[in-house]
Design an enzyme around this catalytic site. Structure first.
Site, PDB file in Angstrom:
ATOM      1  CG  PHE A 119      38.044  45.845  41.860  1.00  0.00           C
ATOM      2  CD1 PHE A 119      38.902  46.835  41.394  1.00  0.00           C
ATOM      3  CD2 PHE A 119      38.236  45.361  43.147  1.00  0.00           C
ATOM      4  CE1 PHE A 119      39.921  47.322  42.195  1.00  0.00           C
ATOM      5  CE2 PHE A 119      39.252  45.855  43.948  1.00  0.00           C
ATOM      6  CZ  PHE A 119      40.096  46.836  43.471  1.00  0.00           C
ATOM      7  CD  GLN A 240      38.914  43.444  52.491  1.00  0.00           C
ATOM      8  OE1 GLN A 240      39.104  44.555  52.000  1.00  0.00           O
ATOM      9  NE2 GLN A 240      37.949  42.661  52.059  1.00  0.00           N
ATOM     10  CG  HIS A 242      46.216  43.989  50.510  1.00  0.00           C
ATOM     11  ND1 HIS A 242      47.331  43.439  49.950  1.00  0.00           N
ATOM     12  CD2 HIS A 242      45.457  44.443  49.489  1.00  0.00           C
ATOM     13  CE1 HIS A 242      47.246  43.564  48.632  1.00  0.00           C
ATOM     14  NE2 HIS A 242      46.118  44.174  48.326  1.00  0.00           N
ATOM     15  CG  LEU A 252      48.127  47.783  49.208  1.00  0.00           C
ATOM     16  CD1 LEU A 252      47.141  47.362  50.290  1.00  0.00           C
ATOM     17  CD2 LEU A 252      47.374  48.394  48.062  1.00  0.00           C
ATOM     18  CD  GLU A 255      44.738  41.589  45.632  1.00  0.00           C
ATOM     19  OE1 GLU A 255      44.044  42.586  45.387  1.00  0.00           O
ATOM     20  OE2 GLU A 255      44.747  41.003  46.732  1.00  0.00           O
ATOM     21  NE  ARG A 286      42.517  42.115  48.288  1.00  0.00           N
ATOM     22  CZ  ARG A 286      42.090  43.370  48.342  1.00  0.00           C
ATOM     23  NH1 ARG A 286      41.423  43.798  49.394  1.00  0.00           N
ATOM     24  NH2 ARG A 286      42.336  44.200  47.359  1.00  0.00           N
ATOM     25  CG  HIS A 353      43.237  47.176  52.871  1.00  0.00           C
ATOM     26  ND1 HIS A 353      44.059  48.245  52.572  1.00  0.00           N
ATOM     27  CD2 HIS A 353      42.415  47.021  51.803  1.00  0.00           C
ATOM     28  CE1 HIS A 353      43.720  48.723  51.378  1.00  0.00           C
ATOM     29  NE2 HIS A 353      42.726  48.008  50.899  1.00  0.00           N
ATOM     30  NE  ARG A 398      36.989  47.103  51.505  1.00  0.00           N
ATOM     31  CZ  ARG A 398      37.861  47.738  50.721  1.00  0.00           C
ATOM     32  NH1 ARG A 398      37.523  48.845  50.107  1.00  0.00           N
ATOM     33  NH2 ARG A 398      39.096  47.291  50.576  1.00  0.00           N
TER      34      ARG A 398
END
Ligand code: FAD
Lengths: 594, 80
Positions: A119, A240, A242, A252, A255, A286, A353, A398
């Site tokens: 990730f 944060q 997105h 959302l 990605e 991002r 987000h 984060r």
């Protein structure tokens, strides 16, 4: 009017991941524990988390908590507290294995171990190369987690108060937290929960922005309640975003769509990422992609009548690939943009987000506040965990899969701390005489006001102000005017009026009460963002650019510190970042680059 | 539908776990719900009581229902 009083050892506000995890600790320790939630526990927003939870189990390849710690500090752009980060990553394995014992159906390797996948931002050997650290249960990780923990709580006799809304924190004269007021939605009755420990696990507040991936429930109630009780909010400028939420809806788009070859285009169909990131192009990180999109929109190259979004184009992909590799994307396009992405590009905007800031806590889950010169004085009786809290492990940014870890580790730790404090044997402190007065006065003002502000319109004004003035890419002048505007909106938010005056199931009243929480968060965000004159992590200012002296615009000399926004008088103070881990050496300041 | 029942349903539509359902169900409640007869409204209540992913799978066609009372409402929701 006499208000019913319910006595518990502990009350937990919130039945998402953080709330359920801490409830297990309390109930299994034999304490009389209540959990309040606006919705049925397994409808909490944790359900939406699909990606996974981070733990350096090393099941698929070599891994170490120290590497995870390094990634988290770096991800936080060095604003995260290194003691809290070490605490979290070292507890990760234990917490994930516990969850497995609660019955969480993790994906498995052929030899029966928890399967792990890579990730973004999680690396081996101090940033060398990607590592497989994320543990998931298909694409239902959050959902499976809540079910496992809910069942465990039922066994442990946790008492659930479902469709109850907590209204205000009750603090006595000495500043101790002695409970909360709450409203049962079905009857409209206000009740006092008189406790020895109160834990907030109310989740995020992403609905302060116009475009948000967060469900409608994320109205920042815990932050609003803390703010009204005079507790400052920490690092609220850090949100944060997105890059690809569906314009207008926020839903959302993963990605993976760009991973499969999706291309971002402006109004003249140009593939603009080639100009901003010649190598990575649409697959840049991002924040780079989000900022490029914002620049295109700000410079008039956005699409649509208002030129306020860009396009995510996958029309060149084989429809079979889309259906097979990107399941659900076509449906999202059809349902929320009215667009069939096989034939037409999808309208997208950078979308809020995750909230990095929140109620300031120590890594033990105890809430801390500045008092007599000590910025970290414990507020007795008060604990917080999950997205509403700021431990601070995420600092200015984060890492994906670290928030599910956060709620497990700090949910448990807040529960353990409460158990420890209660076992020390303190009795219930006396309730202040006016314990429910503030809440009752707020409700009656909303019920009786004539000629006040409309809730829906006020919320929209707040959301637009936040989006336009404190979005993913920030400008000094816009932040300044944003402060004036949000203080204007605040005036309206303090004068809300509703038409429906019924007691039972009055959703208009509930939404008005939520709005009073949202505005506290919005105000803290705007004023904290205006005040921080550097760029760091998710807070990126046009007037704090990347220079040799200040790489990425980050200015450690002046700004390596946490913001504390005091909602009572709208003032800001700062406290040092804890650079001292628990057992290892400090992860030294470095430019954050991937 | 009685007011408290309607308002309870409303809360359970506007506060879901998934944003996708918040939007879809709120939209339907505002635009389509009134036009349903009593039995259809009851079927919608049943759908709204489902777990979020189960309902979302129905609405996106990943799953189908063979319940003759629910199927027409699902079809309406898909188009809403
Ligand atoms: C679309 C999406 C995908 C994500 N994917 C991931 C991922 O893959 N991995 C990851 O690590 N993180 C992910 N995140 C982030 C992560 O899901 C959240 O940070 C986390 O689930 C928050 O959990 P929580 O327990 O703090 O709050 P929540 O799960 O939001 O729960 C809050 C609880 O508080 C209750 N509550 C709130 N206010 C009140 C009140 N006034 N009175 C009573 N009850 C109240 C609510 O009813 C609810 O039960 C994702 C987030 C989103 C939006």
């Amino acid at each position: 009017m006499s208000i019913p009083v319910l006595k518990f050892d502990a009350v937990i506000v919130g039945a998402g991941g953080a709330g359920l995890r801490s409830a297990i600790q309390l109930s299994e320790a034999g304490l009389k524990t209540a959990v309040l939630s606006k919705v049925f526990p397994t409808r909490s927003h944790t359900v939406a988390a699909q990606g996974g939870v981070a733990a350096s189990l090393g099941n698929s390849e070599e891994d170490h908590w120290h590497w995870h710690m390094y990634d988290t500090v770096k991800g936080s752009d060095w604003l995260g507290d290194q003691d809290a980060i070490e605490f979290m990553v070292r507890k990760a394995n234990e917490c994930v294995v516990e969850l497995e014992h609660y019955g969480m159906p993790f994906d498995r390797t052929d030899n029966g171990k928890i399967y792990q996948r890579p990730f973004g931002g999680h690396m081996s050997n101090f940033g060398e190369k990607p590592v497989r650290r994320s543990c998931a249960a298909a694409d239902r990780t959050g959902h499976a987690m809540l079910h496992a923990m809910y069942q465990r709580n039922v066994k442990a006799n946790t008492q659930f108060f479902v469709e109850w809304m907590a209204l205000d924190l009750i603090r006595d004269e000495a500043g101790h937290v002695v409970g909360v007021t709450a409203m049962e939605m079905e009857t409209g009755q206000v009740v006092i929960f008189h406790t020895r420990a109160t834990i907030f696990a109310t989740g995020g507040a992403g609905r302060i922005f116009y475009s948000s991936t967060n469900a409608f429930i994320n109205t920042g109630d815990g932050l609003g309640m803390a703010a009204r009780a005079g507790i400052p909010l920490e690092d609220m400028e850090f949100w944060q975003f997105h890059p690809t939420g569906v314009a207008g809806a926020g839903v959302l788009i993963t990605e993976g769509v760009r991973g499969e070859g999706g291309i971002l285009r402006n109004s003249s169909k140009e593939r603009f990422m080639e100009r901003y990131a010649p190598n990575a192009k649409d697959l840049a990180s991002r924040d780079v992609v989000s900022r490029a999109m914002t620049t295109e929109i700000n410079e008039g190259r956005g699409c649509g009548v208002n030129k306020d979004y860009v396009l995510l184009d996958i029309t060149h992909l084989d429809p079979n690939t889309i259906m097979k590799r990107l399941p659900g994307i076509r449906e999202i396009g059809l349902q929320f943009a009215g667009v069939d992405c096989i034939k037409e590009p999808l309208p997208v905007v950078p979308t809020c987000h995750y909230q990095m800031g929140g109620i300031p806590t120590h890594y033990s889950g105890r809430v801390v506040t500045p008092q007599n010169g000590d910025p970290n004085t414990i507020v007795p009786g008060f604990y917080a965990a999950g997205e509403c809290a700021c431990a601070s492990v995420h600092g200015a940014n984060r890492l994906g899969t670290n928030s599910l870890l956060d709620l497990l580790v700090f949910g448990k730790s807040a529960g353990d701390s409460a158990v420890e404090d209660l076992k020390a044997g303190k009795a219930h402190r006396e309730l202040p005489k006016d314990a429910a007065e503030k809440s009752l006065a707020r409700i009656s003002a909303i019920d009786n006001r004539k000629g006040g502000a409309n809730v829906h319109e006020t919320r929209l004004a707040m959301q637009r102000t936040m989006q336009n003035h404190a979005g993913v890419f920030r400008f000094g002048d816009l932040l300044k005017s944003g402060v004036d505007k949000i203080l204007e909106v605040e005036k309206a938010a303090r004068q809300l009026e509703i038409k429906d005056k019924s007691m039972a199931w009055n959703t208009a009243r509930t939404e008005a009460l939520e709005m009073e929480n949202l505005i506290e968060v919005a105000k803290a965000t705007m004023l904290s963002a205006e005040a921080r004159k550097e760029s760091r992590g998710a807070h990126v200012r046009d007037d704090a650019p990347d220079t040799p002296e200040f790489p990425n615009g980050r200015n450690d000399k002046e700004w390596l510190k946490h913001t504390l926004f005091n909602p009572v008088d709208n003032t800001i103070s700062y406290k040092p970042v804890n650079m001292q881990p628990l057992t290892v050496e400090t992860i030294a300041l470095k430019t954050r680059s991937y | 539908m009685e007011r408290p029942d309607y308002e309870r349903l409303r809360w359970r539509c506007i506060r879901r776990a998934l944003l996708e359902l918040d939007i879809t169900l709120t939209r339907f409640l505002d635009d389509g719900f009134d036009k349903l007869n009593e039995a259809q409204q009851q079927a919608f209540v049943e759908l709204a009581d489902m777990e979020d992913y189960d309902l979302w799978d129905l609405l996106t066609g990943k799953e189908e229902t063979d319940d003759p009372r629910l199927a027409p409402i699902v079809a309406m929701l898909r188009k809403s």
